[in-house]
Design a protein around this motif. Sequence first.
Motif, PDB file in Angstrom:
ATOM      1  N   ALA A 153       0.824  -1.216   0.000  1.00  0.00           N
ATOM      2  CA  ALA A 153       0.000   0.000   0.000  1.00  0.00           C
ATOM      3  C   ALA A 153       0.855   1.262   0.000  1.00  0.00           C
ATOM      4  O   ALA A 153       0.661   2.145  -0.849  1.00  0.00           O
ATOM      5  N   PRO A 154       1.832   1.416   0.910  1.00  0.00           N
ATOM      6  CA  PRO A 154       2.625   2.653   0.877  1.00  0.00           C
ATOM      7  C   PRO A 154       3.470   2.789  -0.380  1.00  0.00           C
ATOM      8  O   PRO A 154       3.644   3.908  -0.896  1.00  0.00           O
ATOM      9  N   ALA A 155       3.999   1.680  -0.911  1.00  0.00           N
ATOM     10  CA  ALA A 155       4.796   1.760  -2.131  1.00  0.00           C
ATOM     11  C   ALA A 155       3.930   2.144  -3.325  1.00  0.00           C
ATOM     12  O   ALA A 155       4.346   2.925  -4.190  1.00  0.00           O
ATOM     13  N   ALA A 191       3.312   5.788  -3.148  1.00  0.00           N
ATOM     14  CA  ALA A 191       4.516   6.552  -3.496  1.00  0.00           C
ATOM     15  C   ALA A 191       4.720   6.598  -5.001  1.00  0.00           C
ATOM     16  O   ALA A 191       5.075   7.657  -5.549  1.00  0.00           O
ATOM     17  N   TRP A 192       4.507   5.479  -5.698  1.00  0.00           N
ATOM     18  CA  TRP A 192       4.675   5.475  -7.152  1.00  0.00           C
ATOM     19  C   TRP A 192       3.671   6.420  -7.818  1.00  0.00           C
ATOM     20  O   TRP A 192       4.000   7.090  -8.802  1.00  0.00           O
ATOM     21  N   ARG A 193       2.468   6.497  -7.289  1.00  0.00           N
ATOM     22  CA  ARG A 193       1.479   7.418  -7.874  1.00  0.00           C
ATOM     23  C   ARG A 193       1.900   8.873  -7.646  1.00  0.00           C
ATOM     24  O   ARG A 193       1.588   9.752  -8.454  1.00  0.00           O
ATOM     25  N   ARG A 194       2.622   9.116  -6.580  1.00  0.00           N
ATOM     26  CA  ARG A 194       3.147  10.466  -6.331  1.00  0.00           C
ATOM     27  C   ARG A 194       4.315  10.775  -7.253  1.00  0.00           C
ATOM     28  O   ARG A 194       4.427  11.868  -7.794  1.00  0.00           O
ATOM     29  N   VAL A 199       5.609  -2.372  -7.962  1.00  0.00           N
ATOM     30  CA  VAL A 199       5.540  -2.815  -6.572  1.00  0.00           C
ATOM     31  C   VAL A 199       5.894  -4.298  -6.444  1.00  0.00           C
ATOM     32  O   VAL A 199       6.701  -4.693  -5.599  1.00  0.00           O
ATOM     33  N   GLU A 200       5.322  -5.107  -7.328  1.00  0.00           N
ATOM     34  CA  GLU A 200       5.511  -6.557  -7.210  1.00  0.00           C
ATOM     35  C   GLU A 200       6.898  -7.017  -7.631  1.00  0.00           C
ATOM     36  O   GLU A 200       7.317  -8.131  -7.299  1.00  0.00           O
ATOM     37  N   LEU A 245      15.245   3.772  -1.052  1.00  0.00           N
ATOM     38  CA  LEU A 245      14.861   4.404   0.213  1.00  0.00           C
ATOM     39  C   LEU A 245      13.799   5.453  -0.085  1.00  0.00           C
ATOM     40  O   LEU A 245      14.034   6.408  -0.811  1.00  0.00           O
ATOM     41  N   VAL A 246      12.606   5.245   0.465  1.00  0.00           N
ATOM     42  CA  VAL A 246      11.444   6.091   0.172  1.00  0.00           C
ATOM     43  C   VAL A 246      10.744   6.444   1.478  1.00  0.00           C
ATOM     44  O   VAL A 246      10.681   5.622   2.401  1.00  0.00           O
TER      45      VAL A 246
END
Length: 257
Positions: A128-130, A133-136, A150-151, A195-196
């Motif tokens: 969920a957080p990753a 972050a990618w959408r951001r 993500v996968e 690192l995100v």
Amino acid sequence: MTSAAPGAELRRIHDSVSGFHRRQAGRVVDFPGGFAALDDRYTHSRGNNHVLVDGSTDPEALPARAEELLGHLPYRLVYVVDDEVAAACRGPLERAGYTHAATYLMRHTGPVPAHGGARQVGLEELRAPASEAWRRFVPGVSDEEVHHLVERRLARLGAADDVRFLAAYTEDGEVASWADLYLDPAAGIARIEDLVTAEAHLGQGHAGRVLDTALHLAAEAGCDLRFLSANEANWPHRWYGRKGFAVVDTIHCFERV
């Protein structure tokens, strides 16, 4: 900005970079001076589908070679490790429509920090957080692209002898920041990547906690050579510099979309 590094040390880093890409690939196609790392499960992930040149190769033949190996993808990405080889390849690639960017390889030269309090997590805790972050990072990215990005961590489980996903949590139990740690204790090498920090938790020290934890665990595992990569054009490499990292080399990235 590059600092001097012994030749043997740089060779260890270069070998680790090549091994990282080979080991996580779904399939590898070798050619003189390099290879294509491919994974049909994650075709939207440039990190899983690219050409990497890690030796001497024919610069004039490289654009056609990349076309042959990456022609099924909507992008072409070629990494070149050696500066002289990259300089020779730049003209042919740019004439073929590629643009050039640089990624720093940064070695940790500061003292090993205390454990930062981040903990090892599984992919399920990062989905969920990753994804958010990618959408951001990539406005307008499709659901399928996010899924691949993500996968792909599943493939990265094979990228080193010991792979750990680390995360720092807020007091309320939310994942605030995360990173990947790749350990090869037999070679004495550790790599930290991706690192995100979640947007809601930026500027609160969570990334530092994750980075400190990764460095501490790497040293604990006997890895004397600890490094990461950072885009030359973006600010994080300056933050890494303040955290005890120094630029030791540059990976050249050529891309066409």
